[in-house]
Design an enzyme around this catalytic site. Structure first.
Site, PDB file in Angstrom:
ATOM      1  N   LYS A   1      39.053  33.088  36.033  1.00  0.00           N
ATOM      2  CA  LYS A   1      39.178  34.335  36.778  1.00  0.00           C
ATOM      3  C   LYS A   1      38.256  35.423  36.231  1.00  0.00           C
ATOM      4  O   LYS A   1      37.576  36.127  36.992  1.00  0.00           O
ATOM      5  CB  LYS A   1      40.643  34.791  36.773  1.00  0.00           C
ATOM      6  CG  LYS A   1      40.944  35.919  37.724  1.00  0.00           C
ATOM      7  CD  LYS A   1      40.739  37.243  37.051  1.00  0.00           C
ATOM      8  CE  LYS A   1      40.919  38.371  38.041  1.00  0.00           C
ATOM      9  NZ  LYS A   1      40.634  39.658  37.381  1.00  0.00           N
TER      10      LYS A   1
ATOM     11  N   ASP B   1      43.603  36.280  41.179  1.00  0.00           N
ATOM     12  CA  ASP B   1      44.500  36.841  40.175  1.00  0.00           C
ATOM     13  C   ASP B   1      45.924  36.779  40.701  1.00  0.00           C
ATOM     14  O   ASP B   1      46.205  36.131  41.695  1.00  0.00           O
ATOM     15  CB  ASP B   1      44.098  38.287  39.866  1.00  0.00           C
ATOM     16  CG  ASP B   1      44.483  39.203  41.006  1.00  0.00           C
ATOM     17  OD1 ASP B   1      44.142  38.867  42.151  1.00  0.00           O
ATOM     18  OD2 ASP B   1      45.144  40.217  40.769  1.00  0.00           O
TER      19      ASP B   1
END
Length: 292
Positions: free
Chosen positions: A222, A241
DNA sequence: GTCCAGGATCGGA
DNA sequence: TCCGATCATGGA
């Protein structure tokens, strides 16, 4: 014939841009992509980027970069705010494909993907792990005060790698970054020592750069995608996320009209501007607290 | 007190 | 390769 590439004009108060539905400074600076801008008045933001302090205001007359000269605008802020990209055309790429996407595109209209400094973006998003945005802003701010070059009136630039490398782990922890301190220290030391540099990745596809980034301490899938998107100008990535997971959890996988969201996350869904789509979805999910 | 936040790392199955 | 525990910190 000379082509006029000016986007705005100089006024006594600074540099002026005309009203534009695809440039909303409030959405752009509040959508979670940057951590060094503060709303100092209902219409005005103050921030630091590239070692420059700026106050920027938006009203019915458009956007005003206070005290900004034409040269400073052309040399820096024009690129920083990505003002040479036609976001109307980008939006059109995704319109009419999925009802939820359409809603997010309208809600997030005006967001522009900033072209931020690579080093600052890397450190900021390593600090972002398992953290919330107000706290990340505080950590970055305190890191700047601890090691950044003073710009005047308590305002500091984001610290250079060697300045961060000179901080002890105790000093790093005093900012409140907790267990992320060793990551930041290793990153600063190796980068300042010249062990690696992003310029070596310019010829690589985004997926290859992502693998390089993930070799760095504190950088997972991420964070790597966020650094690619905001710090390296790679718009063909889709960071996922906790908020994006919430949004995706509400998707009915059996409805073909909601396939767009899923396709963008899937490996095969990569396309040139999926990073913009992700950003308007993130902004919608976080602002409206999508649950289902 | 518990849960959460722009998650990553580690050890063990 | 995949999964769960753990990691500081502070606000809700």
């Amino acid at each position: 014939m000379e082509v006029n590439t000016d986007l705005g004009w100089v006024e006594a108060a600074g540099y002026r841009l005309p009203p534009d539905p695809f440039f909303d400074i409030h959405k752009t600076l509040d959508c979670g992509q940057c951590f060094r801008w503060n709303r100092i008045a209902p219409e005005t933001w103050a921030g630091v980027a590239g070692g420059r302090y700026l106050e920027i205001r938006q009203d019915e007359q458009g956007v005003l970069l206070k005290g900004c000269s034409k040269d400073t605008f052309q040399d820096f802020w024009r690129h920083y705010f990505d003002l040479d990209v036609d976001y109307g055309a980008v939006e059109a790429l995704y319109q009419g494909l999925d009802p939820r996407v359409d809603e997010a595109l309208q809600f997030g209209r005006g967001i522009r993907l900033l072209r931020q400094d690579f080093w600052e973006t890397l450190i900021s998003f390593v600090l972002s792990a398992n953290n919330n945005i107000p706290r990340i802003q505080g950590l970055v701010s305190r890191l700047c005060e601890a090691a950044g070059e003073p710009l005047g009136e308590g305002i500091c630039a984001f610290p250079e790698p060697d300045a961060v490398a000179r901080l002890t782990e105790t000093q790093l922890r005093e900012t409140g970054m907790g267990y992320r301190a060793p990551f930041i220290q290793k990153l600063a030391r190796s980068y300042a020592a010249g062990d690696w540099h992003e310029s070596g990745w310019s010829g690589l596809e985004s997926e290859a750069v992502r693998k390089e980034l993930m070799r760095l301490p504190g950088v997972g899938p991420k964070v790597a995608n966020c650094v690619l998107l905001f710090g390296l100008g790679r718009r063909d990535v889709f960071p996922v996320d906790t908020w994006m997971k919430k949004a995706l959890a509400t998707v009915d996988r059996d409805k073909p009209e909601e396939k767009m969201l899923l396709n963008c996350v899937a490996e095969g869904g990569r396309c040139r501007w999926t990073g913009y789509l992700q950003q308007v979805l993130f902004y919608s999910a976080r602002t409206m607290k999508w649950e289902g």
